[in-house]
Every structure is written in C-alpha cells, then in structure tokens.
Design an enzyme around this catalytic site. Structure first.
Site, PDB file in Angstrom:
ATOM      1  N   ARG A   1       0.806  -1.230   0.000  1.00 40.49           N
ATOM      2  CA  ARG A   1       0.000   0.000   0.000  1.00 40.49           C
ATOM      3  C   ARG A   1       0.838   1.279   0.000  1.00 40.49           C
ATOM      4  O   ARG A   1       0.321   2.370  -0.171  1.00 40.49           O
ATOM      5  CB  ARG A   1      -0.949  -0.004   1.199  1.00 40.49           C
TER       6      ARG A   1
ATOM      7  N   ASN B   1      35.076  44.814   5.259  1.00 38.83           N
ATOM      8  CA  ASN B   1      33.765  45.114   4.667  1.00 38.83           C
ATOM      9  C   ASN B   1      33.773  44.640   3.216  1.00 38.83           C
ATOM     10  O   ASN B   1      34.630  45.048   2.441  1.00 38.83           O
ATOM     11  CB  ASN B   1      33.497  46.617   4.736  1.00 38.83           C
TER      12      ASN B   1
ATOM     13  N   TYR C   1      37.194  29.364  -9.101  1.00 36.52           N
ATOM     14  CA  TYR C   1      37.264  28.179  -9.978  1.00 36.52           C
ATOM     15  C   TYR C   1      37.720  28.607 -11.357  1.00 36.52           C
ATOM     16  O   TYR C   1      37.112  29.488 -11.981  1.00 36.52           O
ATOM     17  CB  TYR C   1      35.858  27.561 -10.036  1.00 36.52           C
TER      18      TYR C   1
END
Ligand code: UD1
Ligand code: CA
Length: 465
Positions: A19, A382, A392
């Site tokens: 079920r 900051n 990358y």
C-alpha cells in the site's frame, strides 16, 4: 527463568508494504528523516540486548545496503526470509541463532514509536510467561482481537479475517509486539499450522498454546495508540510523522525553547538548545544542530549540522549546512551558508550572500549579494555588494585571502589565487587578478570614466519622433 536471561530481539521486517506504492521497501520509508527500521533498532538498542535479529525479505538488497553503513557496532544479525509465509514463519527464521535460556522480544519493523520503557515492561512480563502488548482502539478493524475468559484472563487472539461478528466487536487488539522465554517459543512454533483464512503461519497462535501449557499470559497495555501504530500507507506515515514531530516539539518546549508553532516544526536529527532560544515557523533541522543561548531562528530556515553561538540571529529563508557561527552573528534573510563556512563573532552575512569553505573573521560584513568561496577573510573587513571570489578556473579551485580591515568595493571580482593586504581599499567594479598590497587604494577598471555629452540614445525602429 532468571532475571539475567539474555535478551534477544527479533524484528519482523520482511513484508512488502504494497500500500506504500513505492519502490522503496516499507521499512526504509523515512520518518523524521530516518528509515522506519532505524527507529525500531534505536529503541531496541536502548534495552541493551545480547542480539537484534532482523528478519528481512522484500527489497533485501536495499535493506542490506542501508544496514551496512548504519548501525555499525550494534549487535545486529540479518536473517533472510525469502518467502513471507506469516509472522510465525518469520520468527522461526531467527530462532536457530537464539539460545534456549534467552528471553525473546518480537518487534515489527513498521511500528516505530514504541517507547523503550513500554518495551522494558513487556520484556519483564515476558521473563515470567507470555506477554502481549495490547491497546484499545475505537476502530479495531484489521487487527487481531484479544480473547479473554470470564475471569478476564487472556485465552487467545483471533485475527480479524477469522473473527466471528461478536469477536469483531472486541476493541482490545494485539499490537503484534510480544515477549516470552525462547525455549517455550521454540516449542510452540513447531506446533503452529497454517489452516486459517490467509493460509499463513500466525505467531498469534502461540497464545492458545501458552494457555494450554497453563503458562501465565499477561497483556501489557500501551499508553496510547500512537505508541504502537504501524505504518501501511503514506497517510499513516504522515500521521506518525506529525505525532513524532509533536513529541520533539513538546520536549523542546518543556526544556524552555520557544516555538512559534509546534505544528510547523520539523526535526530530522538532534537539536540541542541553550536558554531562551526562539524558533519561528516552518524551519527544518537536520543532522546535529546546536543553538547557543538566545539564538533566534526566523521563519522557513533549513539548518543541517550547524553550530551557532549565543545571541546569533538567523533571519527568514536562510539555508545553512555543515557550518558554524560564533556569538552575536547576523545571518540572512536569504543567506546560504554551505559546508565549511565558519563565521567568527559579530559577523554579518546578509541577503543573497553565499559562503562556502570560507572563514570570516570577527566583525566582518558581507551584507548583500556576494559569493565567498574557498577564502579566508580577516577581522573588520567590509565586503561590498556584488563581490565574487572567482575561485574556480574551470579545472581547479583556488584560495582568496583578505587581511584585516580591508574594504572591498561593490562588484569586485577577486580572481583566485589572490591576497588582499591589511587595510587595503579596492574601488568598486575592479577585477583583481594580482595580489593587492596593504593600505592604499587599488582599482582596476577597463578605462577611466568619461562622458560624451552629445551622445543620443538609440531609437526603436519605426517609432515616430
Ligand atoms: C499482525 C498480527 C495481528 C496484529 C497486527 C498488528 C499475526 C498473525 N497477526 O497482523 O494480530 O493485530 O499484526 O499490526 O501475527 N512479516 C514478516 N514476514 C511475514 C509476515 C509478516 O516479516 O512472513 C512482518 C511484516 O513486515 C510486518 C509484521 O510482520 O512488519 C506484521 O505482519 P502483517 O502481515 O502486517 O500482519 P497483520 O496481518 O497486520
Ligand atoms: Ca500489518
């Protein structure tokens, strides 16, 4: 039987779970992020058994695959029941590995929420005879009914399919969980046949055999229906999920955590909270999450394996994974902290800022729209809106280092590997490809700003002047 008889748990987990309408075997369906079977094995482990025998069958490969990387160290043994011929047949498969002096506890792989204390009571009663865990249900249909004699002594169990109309009205049902001395069980199992409505070997037939042996049959009652509820379909699975989440929520609130709405809270792992932690609606906690005193989690956040220091606030819709932050940090709204993000005290990471594998030092701020990947940022830095650590090169990842008190102007690309020296200022819109010395102003733009006063905007074709 002596009190020191070793405990052997037998977990029945071979059923198909038709079920569920799922390729995933029923006992691997997730409840609070873990397979149903994992919950059962955890409860069983708390009883410190000599062995836990798991009878598996349907989805054998996947169950075994999962078992290999979970529960290392628990006294688990796996017994294949190739064909499911009933609960007695299932228990029988495990018996060769169970010694005669043991006490056996039968558990179901799809009944996940039975408290260990209830199991302990059942085992205690099972040391003295046959002990059944029973519960009274408003709607007992589908369950085996407990038959009692005039003196209210248990004398048998009749399965729903085999029950006469009067028996069908009995509301006390068999949960399926039972405990008994191994030696007796072995003898009873050898006597069970399959002459019934299902043509299966019913474990429940041992009750009548115990009565015939004049052995004491004890019914231990479960505290509530949810403690012994089984899972057959996705609706029951979702029902138990809410039940378990409500239990998690109640435990946290009892420990002093404020939950904006316990009905909209999801814990799929372990959550450890200090004092005065507040969690808004719709949050999901996974793996191990530790929240320090006074931490506030805004609505709809996801935290997976996270540690946050005291006074830190995570605003709405932030997603944090495998990362940590110190005290009084501000995160979000809409922040994404990926694995290896480590924020020191008083750091601010604002909206649409993604941080991966980067340490950010005390009091530094990246308040808007930035990607900080594979970096190391000092104190008091900051980082302007739109700053990207270009980590990358298409093949390899490189490191960006920003030293203390640097100021990175908006829309700066830092092409790694690169270092920005202490106190340096980078003008907005720079593409930095070489190391930046400490102090001073560094800028790198295509050309200086120029104005062409007679320049005209292009006209849309066909548009009348
Ligand atoms: C069983 C009990 C019933 C009880 C009900 C509670 C029997 C005969 N009946 O009925 O009295 O009220 O549980 O939910 O025991 N399993 C195997 N191998 C098998 C058969 C079953 O591992 O060959 C496992 C199933 O995966 C499941 C558990 O045993 O976890 C119970 O089996 P199920 O077929 O659901 O039993 P019920 O008919 O519900
Ligand atoms: Ca069942």
């Amino acid at each position: 039987m002596s009190k020191t008889a070793p405990l052997h748990c037998i977990v029945l987990a071979a059923g198909k779970g038709t079920r569920m309408k799922s390729d995933l075997p029923k006992v691997l369906q997730p409840l609070a992020g873990q397979p149903l079977l994992a919950h059962v094995l955890q409860s069983a482990s708390k009883l410190a058994p000599a062995a836990i025998h798991v009878v598996y069958g349907h989805g054998a490969e996947r169950v075994q695959q999962w078992a290999q990387h979970a529960f290392a160290g628990a006294p688990l043994s796996w017994v294949l029941q190739a064909q499911q011929q009933g609960t007695a047949h299932a228990v029988q498969q495990a018996m060769p590995a169970v010694p005669d002096d043991a006490v056996v506890l039968v558990l179901y792989g799809d009944v996940p929420l039975t408290p260990p204390e209830t199991l302990t009571s059942l085992v205690q009663a099972g040391r003295r005879g046959l002990a059944l865990l029973t519960v009274e249900l408003d709607d007992p249909s589908g369950y085996g009914r407990i038959l009692r004699d005039r003196a209210r002594q248990v004398k048998g169990i009749v399965e729903h399919k085999d029950a006469k109309p009067a028996q069908q009205r009995i509301r006390e049902v068999n949960t399926g969980l039972m405990a008994m001395p191994a030696k007796r069980l072995r003898r009873w199992l050898s006597k069970i046949g399959n002459d019934n409505a299902s043509g299966e070997f019913y474990l429940t037939d041992i009750v009548a055999l115990a009565v015939r042996d004049k052995l004491k049959v004890t019914a231990v009652s479960a505290a509530c229906a949810a403690d012994v509820a089984g899972v057959n379909d996705k609706i029951q699975l979702a029902g138990l999920e809410r039940e378990l989440q409500r239990r998690h929520a109640d435990a946290l609130m009892r420990a002093g955590v404020t939950l904006a709405d316990p009905a909209r809270f999801d814990l799929r792992g372990e959550l450890v909270c200090g004092a005065d932690v507040a969690i808004d609606v719709g949050c999901v906690f996974e793996g191990r999450v530790e929240l320090g005193n006074g931490v506030q989690i805004g609505p709809h956040c996801v935290l997976r394996n996270v540690r946050l220091g005291a006074g830190t606030r995570v605003d709405a819709h932030s997603v944090l994974e495998d990362c940590s932050a110190g005290a009084d940090v501000r995160i979000g709204p809409f922040a994404r902290l990926r694995p290896g993000a480590q924020l020191a005290d008083e750091v601010h990471v604002g909206n649409f800022v993604e941080v991966k594998n980067t340490r950010i030092g005390h009091g530094s701020k990246a308040n808007h729209l930035a990607y900080l990947g594979d970096g190391s940022v000092g104190r008091g830095v900051n980082i302007g809106a739109g700053t990207i650590f270009c980590n990358y090169d298409g093949a390899n990842k490189h490191q960006t280092t920003i030293e203390d008190d640097a100021f990175i102007g908006s829309d700066t690309q830092l092409v790694a590997p690169v270092t920005v020296g202490r106190g340096a200022t980078i003008a907005a819109g720079s593409t930095i490809t070489k190391d930046v010395p400490a102090g001073g102003l560094t800028l790198c733009r295509a050309r200086e700003q120029k104005t062409y006063p007679s320049w005209q905007r292009p006209q849309k074709k066909g548009k009348k002047k």
